[in-house]
Each structure stands twice: as C-alpha cells, then as structure tokens.
Design a protein around this motif. Sequence first.
Motif, PDB file in Angstrom:
ATOM      1  N   MET A 228      60.137  80.485  43.984  1.00  0.00           N
ATOM      2  CA  MET A 228      60.522  81.978  44.280  1.00  0.00           C
ATOM      3  C   MET A 228      59.898  82.796  43.149  1.00  0.00           C
ATOM      4  N   LEU A 229      59.957  82.238  42.028  1.00  0.00           N
ATOM      5  CA  LEU A 229      59.338  83.064  40.904  1.00  0.00           C
ATOM      6  C   LEU A 229      57.794  83.470  40.934  1.00  0.00           C
ATOM      7  N   LEU A 230      57.241  82.332  41.529  1.00  0.00           N
ATOM      8  CA  LEU A 230      55.601  82.274  41.790  1.00  0.00           C
ATOM      9  C   LEU A 230      55.697  83.414  43.036  1.00  0.00           C
ATOM     10  N   ARG A 231      56.230  83.464  44.039  1.00  0.00           N
ATOM     11  CA  ARG A 231      56.298  84.477  45.080  1.00  0.00           C
ATOM     12  C   ARG A 231      56.641  85.737  44.593  1.00  0.00           C
ATOM     13  N   CYS A 232      57.795  85.794  43.908  1.00  0.00           N
ATOM     14  CA  CYS A 232      58.194  87.194  43.693  1.00  0.00           C
ATOM     15  C   CYS A 232      58.501  88.093  42.378  1.00  0.00           C
ATOM     16  N   ALA A 233      58.598  87.182  41.121  1.00  0.00           N
ATOM     17  CA  ALA A 233      59.052  87.541  40.021  1.00  0.00           C
ATOM     18  C   ALA A 233      57.759  88.049  39.406  1.00  0.00           C
ATOM     19  N   PRO A 234      57.651  88.952  38.070  1.00  0.00           N
ATOM     20  CA  PRO A 234      56.588  89.123  37.421  1.00  0.00           C
ATOM     21  C   PRO A 234      55.641  88.175  36.925  1.00  0.00           C
ATOM     22  N   ALA A 235      54.534  88.154  37.011  1.00  0.00           N
ATOM     23  CA  ALA A 235      53.588  87.127  36.697  1.00  0.00           C
ATOM     24  C   ALA A 235      53.927  86.405  35.608  1.00  0.00           C
ATOM     25  N   ARG A 236      54.134  87.295  34.528  1.00  0.00           N
ATOM     26  CA  ARG A 236      54.444  86.644  33.062  1.00  0.00           C
ATOM     27  C   ARG A 236      55.541  85.893  33.426  1.00  0.00           C
ATOM     28  N   VAL A 237      56.771  86.186  33.938  1.00  0.00           N
ATOM     29  CA  VAL A 237      57.923  85.401  34.245  1.00  0.00           C
ATOM     30  C   VAL A 237      57.674  84.071  34.754  1.00  0.00           C
ATOM     31  N   ALA A 238      56.727  84.361  35.834  1.00  0.00           N
ATOM     32  CA  ALA A 238      56.509  82.911  36.643  1.00  0.00           C
ATOM     33  C   ALA A 238      55.674  82.076  35.798  1.00  0.00           C
ATOM     34  N   ALA A 239      54.589  82.617  35.027  1.00  0.00           N
ATOM     35  CA  ALA A 239      53.865  81.644  34.292  1.00  0.00           C
ATOM     36  C   ALA A 239      54.752  81.126  33.245  1.00  0.00           C
ATOM     37  N   ARG A 240      55.485  81.900  32.433  1.00  0.00           N
ATOM     38  CA  ARG A 240      56.407  81.228  31.601  1.00  0.00           C
ATOM     39  C   ARG A 240      57.187  80.079  31.952  1.00  0.00           C
ATOM     40  N   GLU A 241      57.988  80.473  33.121  1.00  0.00           N
ATOM     41  CA  GLU A 241      58.838  79.522  33.534  1.00  0.00           C
ATOM     42  C   GLU A 241      58.300  78.086  33.985  1.00  0.00           C
ATOM     43  N   LEU A 242      56.785  78.360  34.809  1.00  0.00           N
ATOM     44  CA  LEU A 242      56.119  77.014  35.065  1.00  0.00           C
ATOM     45  C   LEU A 242      55.790  76.440  33.877  1.00  0.00           C
ATOM     46  N   ALA A 243      55.330  77.131  32.912  1.00  0.00           N
ATOM     47  CA  ALA A 243      54.778  76.472  31.656  1.00  0.00           C
ATOM     48  C   ALA A 243      56.112  75.829  30.856  1.00  0.00           C
ATOM     49  N   ARG A 244      56.919  76.242  30.847  1.00  0.00           N
ATOM     50  CA  ARG A 244      58.558  75.725  30.108  1.00  0.00           C
ATOM     51  C   ARG A 244      58.815  74.606  30.632  1.00  0.00           C
ATOM     52  N   PHE A 245      58.766  74.637  32.092  1.00  0.00           N
ATOM     53  CA  PHE A 245      59.123  73.108  32.835  1.00  0.00           C
ATOM     54  C   PHE A 245      58.121  72.106  32.727  1.00  0.00           C
ATOM     55  N   ALA A 246      56.753  72.474  32.811  1.00  0.00           N
ATOM     56  CA  ALA A 246      55.837  71.341  32.530  1.00  0.00           C
ATOM     57  C   ALA A 246      55.884  70.905  31.085  1.00  0.00           C
ATOM     58  N   ALA A 247      56.272  71.721  30.004  1.00  0.00           N
ATOM     59  CA  ALA A 247      56.402  71.265  28.417  1.00  0.00           C
ATOM     60  C   ALA A 247      57.359  70.367  28.346  1.00  0.00           C
ATOM     61  N   LEU A 248      58.558  70.604  28.948  1.00  0.00           N
ATOM     62  CA  LEU A 248      59.906  69.815  28.944  1.00  0.00           C
ATOM     63  C   LEU A 248      59.669  68.634  29.565  1.00  0.00           C
ATOM     64  N   THR A 249      58.811  68.577  30.497  1.00  0.00           N
ATOM     65  CA  THR A 249      58.654  67.437  31.220  1.00  0.00           C
ATOM     66  C   THR A 249      57.811  66.431  30.345  1.00  0.00           C
ATOM     67  N   ALA A 250      56.777  66.917  29.751  1.00  0.00           N
ATOM     68  CA  ALA A 250      56.071  66.153  29.122  1.00  0.00           C
ATOM     69  C   ALA A 250      56.715  65.712  27.729  1.00  0.00           C
ATOM     70  N   VAL A 251      57.576  66.510  27.147  1.00  0.00           N
ATOM     71  CA  VAL A 251      58.521  66.147  26.202  1.00  0.00           C
ATOM     72  C   VAL A 251      59.404  65.205  26.008  1.00  0.00           C
ATOM     73  N   LEU A 252      60.042  65.062  27.432  1.00  0.00           N
ATOM     74  CA  LEU A 252      61.041  63.875  27.441  1.00  0.00           C
ATOM     75  C   LEU A 252      60.784  62.625  27.343  1.00  0.00           C
ATOM     76  N   PRO A 253      59.483  62.014  27.783  1.00  0.00           N
ATOM     77  CA  PRO A 253      59.274  60.530  27.226  1.00  0.00           C
ATOM     78  C   PRO A 253      59.296  60.660  25.706  1.00  0.00           C
ATOM     79  N   VAL A 254      58.585  61.456  25.075  1.00  0.00           N
ATOM     80  CA  VAL A 254      58.765  61.401  23.572  1.00  0.00           C
ATOM     81  C   VAL A 254      59.986  61.299  22.919  1.00  0.00           C
ATOM     82  N   ARG A 255      61.036  62.261  23.438  1.00  0.00           N
ATOM     83  CA  ARG A 255      62.163  62.357  23.078  1.00  0.00           C
ATOM     84  C   ARG A 255      62.892  61.007  23.327  1.00  0.00           C
TER      85      ARG A 255
END
Length: 311
Positions: A228-255
């Motif tokens: 939905m964000l990729l389709r509808c939201a401001p580009a900076r919001v969509a990019a931020r939330e996608l990056a945040r989701f990917a970053a948290l995914t990468a951090v979980l095994p380390v935690r």
Amino acid sequence: MTAAAPRTTIVVVTWRGRAHITRCLDALAGQDRPHRTVIVDNASDDGTAALIAAHPSRPEVLRLPANRGYAGGLAAALPGVRTELVAWLNDDAAPEPGWLAALEDALDADPGAGAAGSALTAPDGGPASVGVRLTPLGYGADTAEPAEVFGFCGGAVLLRRAALAAAGGVPAGFFCYYEDTDTSWRLRLAGWTVRPVPAARADHLLGASTRPGSARFHLWNERNRLLMLLRCAPARVAARELARFAALTAVLPVRRLVGRPVPAAANFRLGLRLRVLGALAVRLPAAIRDRGRIGRRSVAARNEIWRTFAR
C-alpha cells in the motif's frame, strides 16, 4: 405502487461462513431500504452454499472456483454491479435495520464523499471501529473517534461505484487486509473524502473467518501495508518503511544470537519476514507501475495527505 429500484448492491464475501452467514443474511433482509445482495462464495466446502441457497431472501450468488480472499472476492463481483452505490460487508457482520439508510443518506448529504463508513461494534457491544486512522509508521489502525478517520473499515462500508472505479477499484492481489486502507488512500488522492457515519451500526464478530495474531494474518498485514505504501504514500515514507522492515529482519538473528529479547508475536519470526520480503520483491515492478497510474489519476498531493492524517 411500484417498488423503488435499489440504489445499492451489497457485496458479501464469504469463505467457510457456515457459522455466521445466516445471521448476516437475516440482518440484510431486515434493512429498510431496497437493495440488491450478491454473495461471493470463495469455494466454501463446509455447507455454506446450502445455507445461502436455503435463505428466504434468495440472494444472488457468485461462486468462485478457488478462494480469492476478501479483496479478490470483491474485485470479482464489481464488474456485475450496475447500481449507483456498492457496499462491502463481511460475512460475520450483522447490520442494524437502519444501517443502509444511514449510509445512503450520508452520501446524499455530502457529494464530496466517496465512501461512508460504518460503526462496527464488538461482540460485547462496545465500539470496535468507526473507521481507520493512519499511524506515523503507515499502518492503518481501527479508531472509535470519528475525528481521527483517514479511511473506512472494509468490514461494512458504502461507496460510490463511480468513485471506486475512477480510483482503480479493489486491489485484488492483496487477498485480504489493507484493501480498505489502500482504497481510502486512492479515493483521497483522487479528491474524494471518507465520511464516518456513527449511526450506521453493524455488529461484527471480528476475526471469525481469519485468526488475528496468526502467522498468516501477520504475513498478509505486513506485506499489504508495504505494498500500500509503495503504491500510495509519499516516496520517502514508502522507502523508509521498506528499509526499516528489512533492517529489523536482518537484526533479529543477531539479537537472538547475543541473547537479546525478541517479541514473541508472529511478525517477529525471521521466516515470516523473509517471506514478506520475497513477496515484495516479486511484486515490486507491478507496485511501481500501479504507483504511476495512481499518480496520474491524482488531484491531491501524497505529501499533503500524509501530513494531514499520519499521526
């Protein structure tokens, strides 16, 4: 005297709804405005079809060969809708007798509204939702405060068919969850408003067809929010939330490796998050094309909508 022609087609999507479909149909039969009812049966195999066929209201039935979810079921029904207005209704919702009248009257009173949302009540009688608010992270969240409404809850809503079509219809590929918030985004971008109607009440069993909190629920929720964000939201919001989701995914095994606590909810499971990222990678080209089409239809700025409602 000739009966008035219905202005509204009510589309009810069901899947294995045997436990609650009769309650829904009884409530629709008690509405005090004429309407057409279409039941989309997502290949139910639990006796739902027999209950629908036996109901004295004799609703029209569109039986699909496979389960296409709520969004897919709505999208399948829309080409056959010819009335001015179209309602979406969960099969586990039971509208009060004046529900449809309140929604039709609300749209008549506000020509700029593309959708009129209902007040959903929980099984204990308490308020569950009068619509959806937009959080700073781009989630759609139910709210009981009309002043906070960004969009409608898809469990019980009335839309102008022409507005829905002009905004691009229903995102069938979402399967279920976030089809309502995505549609609300597109309506607002196209210049329409979304009006909450507290007088249009419907009892909602909430999660009778899907299990909130389950892995499948979180998979659809996380994937569809980001789509939905990729389709509808401001580009900076969509990019931020996608990056945040990917970053948290990468951090979980380390935690986990260093013994740091990780929430137990299913959306913090590494496998589920990798499935979300894989689905987004496959759908990214189509989402970008959709974004372009939505932008060309828009008369309102994405950034202005975000600044107004994301809080």
